[in-house]
Design a protein around this motif. Sequence first.
Motif, PDB file in Angstrom:
ATOM      1  N   GLU A  50       0.655  -1.278  -0.014  1.00 51.84           N
ATOM      2  CA  GLU A  50      -0.124   0.042   0.066  1.00 51.84           C
ATOM      3  C   GLU A  50       0.759   1.247  -0.068  1.00 51.84           C
ATOM      4  N   SER A  51       2.069   1.212   0.566  1.00 50.35           N
ATOM      5  CA  SER A  51       2.822   2.310   0.601  1.00 50.35           C
ATOM      6  C   SER A  51       3.221   2.973  -0.995  1.00 50.35           C
ATOM      7  N   LEU A  52       2.953   1.862  -1.788  1.00 51.65           N
ATOM      8  CA  LEU A  52       3.351   2.466  -3.267  1.00 51.65           C
ATOM      9  C   LEU A  52       2.352   3.095  -3.893  1.00 51.65           C
ATOM     10  N   PHE A  53       1.053   3.250  -3.184  1.00 52.71           N
ATOM     11  CA  PHE A  53      -0.023   3.711  -3.808  1.00 52.71           C
ATOM     12  C   PHE A  53      -0.295   5.348  -3.152  1.00 52.71           C
ATOM     13  N   PRO A  54      -0.917   6.215  -4.056  1.00 46.75           N
ATOM     14  CA  PRO A  54      -0.833   6.208  -5.564  1.00 46.75           C
ATOM     15  C   PRO A  54       0.600   5.908  -6.073  1.00 46.75           C
ATOM     16  N   ILE A  55       0.369   5.394  -7.374  1.00 51.81           N
ATOM     17  CA  ILE A  55       1.670   5.087  -8.241  1.00 51.81           C
ATOM     18  C   ILE A  55       1.878   6.512  -8.862  1.00 51.81           C
ATOM     19  N   THR A  63      -2.897   8.680 -13.201  1.00 55.62           N
ATOM     20  CA  THR A  63      -4.237   8.371 -12.881  1.00 55.62           C
ATOM     21  C   THR A  63      -4.508   6.843 -13.142  1.00 55.62           C
ATOM     22  N   ALA A  64      -5.258   6.350 -12.232  1.00 58.56           N
ATOM     23  CA  ALA A  64      -5.767   5.030 -12.101  1.00 58.56           C
ATOM     24  C   ALA A  64      -6.105   4.644 -13.634  1.00 58.56           C
ATOM     25  N   TYR A  87      -7.732   0.844  -0.794  1.00 61.31           N
ATOM     26  CA  TYR A  87      -6.632   1.932  -0.229  1.00 61.31           C
ATOM     27  C   TYR A  87      -7.345   3.321   0.061  1.00 61.31           C
ATOM     28  N   ASN A  88      -8.276   3.532  -0.754  1.00 59.60           N
ATOM     29  CA  ASN A  88      -8.947   4.878  -0.474  1.00 59.60           C
ATOM     30  C   ASN A  88     -10.161   4.860   0.835  1.00 59.60           C
TER      31      ASN A  88
END
Length: 206
Positions: A50-55, A63-64, A87-88
């Motif tokens: 999760e630490s890599l989100f958002p890319i 953007t996703a 994650y959101n």
Amino acid sequence: VNGSVDVVRRFECVCCTDSFKPEEVLRAPCQHYYCRTCVTSLVKACTKDESLFPIKCCKKPITATSLRSHLESDDLRDLFSLKIIEYNTPATRRVYCPKTRCSTFMGSLPSSSTREMTCQKCHAQACGICRGTAHVGKDCPQDKGCLEVREMAKRVGWQTCPKCMAVIQRVWGCNSMVCKCGTNFCYGCGATMLVCKGSCAKSAAY
């Protein structure tokens, strides 16, 4: 006769440094480019950490929608979409499957009126209040509001459905009650009518 040759511009992937056609790369907000293979690697890593989100690239989020459009695997695309929802969701409101071997994200804590949540993967049930294993036929120890209602029900003489545990107040009539869940029980002793059969000491008409 001089012939003309169409020159197709190619873009270098910032990760693998290989060159690709325009339709084969994703352009990040910082104007760097990523090939489909590298986008896939980034998304896979993000779904596990999760630490890599958002890319991001150059500290600017990608953007996703752009990322999903460059994924060739439908399964990875679906997984990434689910992870975005997870994650959101604030960590304090996330509900995960209570089965350790599953631990699938089940969604955000529901409204206070919803007592149980069902895992879409293994079908285990979780409590929508304490987020632990569902308390089938019982109240959640952390549901203070429900406990207060039950204490009041005892004081004023209301009864509880033996199946769904709903609190019921009789306004008039006999002790044979039919709950909204369909259970027929005795308002006097609280047992189902199959057990009581109207013969208990509290079965007199109201």
